[in-house]
Scaffold this active site. Structure first.
Site, PDB file in Angstrom:
ATOM      1  N   ASN A  82       0.916  -1.198   0.044  1.00 31.93           N
ATOM      2  CA  ASN A  82       0.160  -0.056  -0.055  1.00 31.93           C
ATOM      3  C   ASN A  82       1.049   1.350  -0.044  1.00 31.93           C
ATOM      4  O   ASN A  82       1.461   1.384   0.955  1.00 31.93           O
ATOM      5  CB  ASN A  82      -1.013  -0.173   1.139  1.00 31.93           C
ATOM      6  CG  ASN A  82      -1.611   1.402   1.397  1.00 31.93           C
ATOM      7  OD1 ASN A  82      -1.775   2.243   0.485  1.00 31.93           O
ATOM      8  ND2 ASN A  82      -2.359   1.426   2.665  1.00 31.93           N
ATOM      9  N   LYS A 129       0.173   4.375  -0.373  1.00 34.49           N
ATOM     10  CA  LYS A 129      -0.540   5.771   0.247  1.00 34.49           C
ATOM     11  C   LYS A 129      -0.373   6.827  -0.540  1.00 34.49           C
ATOM     12  O   LYS A 129      -0.232   6.691  -1.634  1.00 34.49           O
ATOM     13  CB  LYS A 129      -0.003   5.829   1.795  1.00 34.49           C
ATOM     14  CG  LYS A 129       0.002   4.337   2.488  1.00 34.49           C
ATOM     15  CD  LYS A 129       0.239   4.858   3.938  1.00 34.49           C
ATOM     16  CE  LYS A 129       0.181   3.501   4.657  1.00 34.49           C
ATOM     17  NZ  LYS A 129       0.170   3.709   6.253  1.00 34.49           N
ATOM     18  N   HIS A 182      -9.543   1.102   4.529  1.00 31.96           N
ATOM     19  CA  HIS A 182      -7.938   1.331   5.300  1.00 31.96           C
ATOM     20  C   HIS A 182      -8.294   2.410   6.527  1.00 31.96           C
ATOM     21  O   HIS A 182      -9.170   3.132   6.523  1.00 31.96           O
ATOM     22  CB  HIS A 182      -7.099   1.950   4.447  1.00 31.96           C
ATOM     23  CG  HIS A 182      -5.689   1.800   4.952  1.00 31.96           C
ATOM     24  ND1 HIS A 182      -5.368   2.767   5.909  1.00 31.96           N
ATOM     25  CD2 HIS A 182      -4.718   1.240   5.023  1.00 31.96           C
ATOM     26  CE1 HIS A 182      -4.142   2.393   6.189  1.00 31.96           C
ATOM     27  NE2 HIS A 182      -3.659   1.360   5.625  1.00 31.96           N
ATOM     28  N   GLU A 221      -6.880   4.753   7.994  1.00 30.07           N
ATOM     29  CA  GLU A 221      -6.576   6.076   7.601  1.00 30.07           C
ATOM     30  C   GLU A 221      -7.435   6.695   6.891  1.00 30.07           C
ATOM     31  O   GLU A 221      -7.972   7.929   7.207  1.00 30.07           O
ATOM     32  CB  GLU A 221      -5.205   6.268   6.719  1.00 30.07           C
ATOM     33  CG  GLU A 221      -3.911   5.899   7.731  1.00 30.07           C
ATOM     34  CD  GLU A 221      -2.661   5.734   6.699  1.00 30.07           C
ATOM     35  OE1 GLU A 221      -2.770   5.633   5.400  1.00 30.07           O
ATOM     36  OE2 GLU A 221      -1.915   4.949   7.325  1.00 30.07           O
ATOM     37  N   GLU A 272      -5.728  -5.308  10.598  1.00 27.33           N
ATOM     38  CA  GLU A 272      -4.587  -4.045  10.872  1.00 27.33           C
ATOM     39  C   GLU A 272      -4.859  -3.145  12.135  1.00 27.33           C
ATOM     40  O   GLU A 272      -5.601  -2.289  12.213  1.00 27.33           O
ATOM     41  CB  GLU A 272      -4.620  -2.967   9.423  1.00 27.33           C
ATOM     42  CG  GLU A 272      -4.206  -3.812   8.226  1.00 27.33           C
ATOM     43  CD  GLU A 272      -3.721  -2.606   7.243  1.00 27.33           C
ATOM     44  OE1 GLU A 272      -2.644  -2.980   6.647  1.00 27.33           O
ATOM     45  OE2 GLU A 272      -4.142  -1.491   6.832  1.00 27.33           O
ATOM     46  N   GLY A 284       2.449   1.855  10.850  1.00 30.05           N
ATOM     47  CA  GLY A 284       3.592   2.829  10.467  1.00 30.05           C
ATOM     48  C   GLY A 284       4.209   3.039  11.944  1.00 30.05           C
ATOM     49  O   GLY A 284       5.092   4.002  12.030  1.00 30.05           O
ATOM     50  N   SER A 309       3.222  -2.648  10.356  1.00 29.16           N
ATOM     51  CA  SER A 309       4.809  -2.626  10.481  1.00 29.16           C
ATOM     52  C   SER A 309       5.351  -3.879  10.455  1.00 29.16           C
ATOM     53  O   SER A 309       6.198  -4.462  10.884  1.00 29.16           O
ATOM     54  CB  SER A 309       5.091  -2.234  12.081  1.00 29.16           C
ATOM     55  OG  SER A 309       4.399  -1.074  12.429  1.00 29.16           O
TER      56      SER A 309
END
Ligand code: PEP
Length: 253
Positions: A10, A12, A93, A95, A164, A170, A209
């Site tokens: 991904n 991003k 996702h 985010e 996730e 991250g 991660s």
């Protein structure tokens, strides 16, 4: 038999035309691992160029709108992704669930729209740290999954669920293997309950991660059928060790 492992990147909001060369490197290196499915979900601006540069390699979107067309400034529809050469897309996702306040209902509609156009879907679910600390991670993620699955029946090859944990994305923090195992087993049970045989064979990816050093251990966890990888998918040198670890796990199975 365990499903083929899927390792999806991904990107991003990373990637300019100069980075097509990196996609070419990843696609070329992936040919050495035919036992693993490899895909890159990339910014919409790069999909067409990438799809032309690496025919045969799975390039996808990072999100999709639920509507086919219309007054939705800045959004990308499923037919647009297909037209650009995408084969898959991420939906839900964290985010986007966070910054765009996307609800489970919207995520379900997005998955439905993408599947209706022939795109494979990676559907993300995951809890925030506070929820895990309260001991409510399983219930929260299963409720998210229930609300986000598409309404139509879906085959195992068309949809993958990515667990996730938001606090692992991250951050360099990864849940313990037994925490991943517990969550993936619960997701598997819910998929079987909802989808029967397809739920048995549907891939459940872990994301958060993942890197070349921890992938091998994560891939040994039961019901981990691959990974969704953010930061470590941006270069072939960081991404390919993860693909190699998936191939090694498949070889030993
Ligand atoms: C992600 O954004 O889906 C992700 C897993 O990111 P990272 O691998 O960088 O934690």
């Amino acid at each position: 038999m365990a499903p083929r492992k899927l390792v999806a990147g991904n990107w991003k909001m990373h990637g300019l035309s100069g980075d097509i060369a990196e996609i070419e490197r990843i696609a070329a290196a992936s040919r050495a691992y035919p036992q693993v499915d490899v895909a890159l979900c990339i910014p919409a601006t790069l999909i067409e160029r990438a799809a032309r540069a690496v025919p045969g390699f799975a390039v996808g979107g990072e999100d999709v709108h639920a509507a086919e067309k219309g007054a939705h400034t800045g959004c990308t529809s499923a037919p647009m992704l297909v037209d650009a050469g995408a084969r898959l897309t991420i939906v839900g996702h964290s985010e986007r669930r966070d910054a765009q306040r996307e609800s489970d209902f919207e995520v379900s509609a997005k998955a439905d729209a993408a599947l209706g156009c022939g795109l494979a879907v990676i559907l993300c679910v995951g809890e925030i740290l506070e929820v895990r600390e309260q001991g409510a991670a399983l219930d929260t993620v299963l409720a998210q999954l229930d609300g986000s699955l598409p309404p139509q029946p879906v085959g195992a090859a068309e949809l993958a669920v990515a667990y996730e944990p938001v606090w692992a994305i991250g951050t360099g923090k990864v849940p313990a293997c037994d925490e991943i195992a517990e969550m993936h087993a619960a997701i598997r049970a819910r998929l079987v309950e909802r989808l029967g045989d397809s739920g048995e064979r549907m891939r459940i990816l872990y994301g958060g991660s993942v890197n070349g050093s921890n992938a091998a251990e994560i891939f040994t966890v039961p019901n981990v059928d691959g990974a969704l990888v953010g930061g470590a998918s941006l270069t072939a040198s960081a991404f390919m060790p993860i693909v190699a670890a998936a191939a090694e796990t498949a070889r030993r199975a």
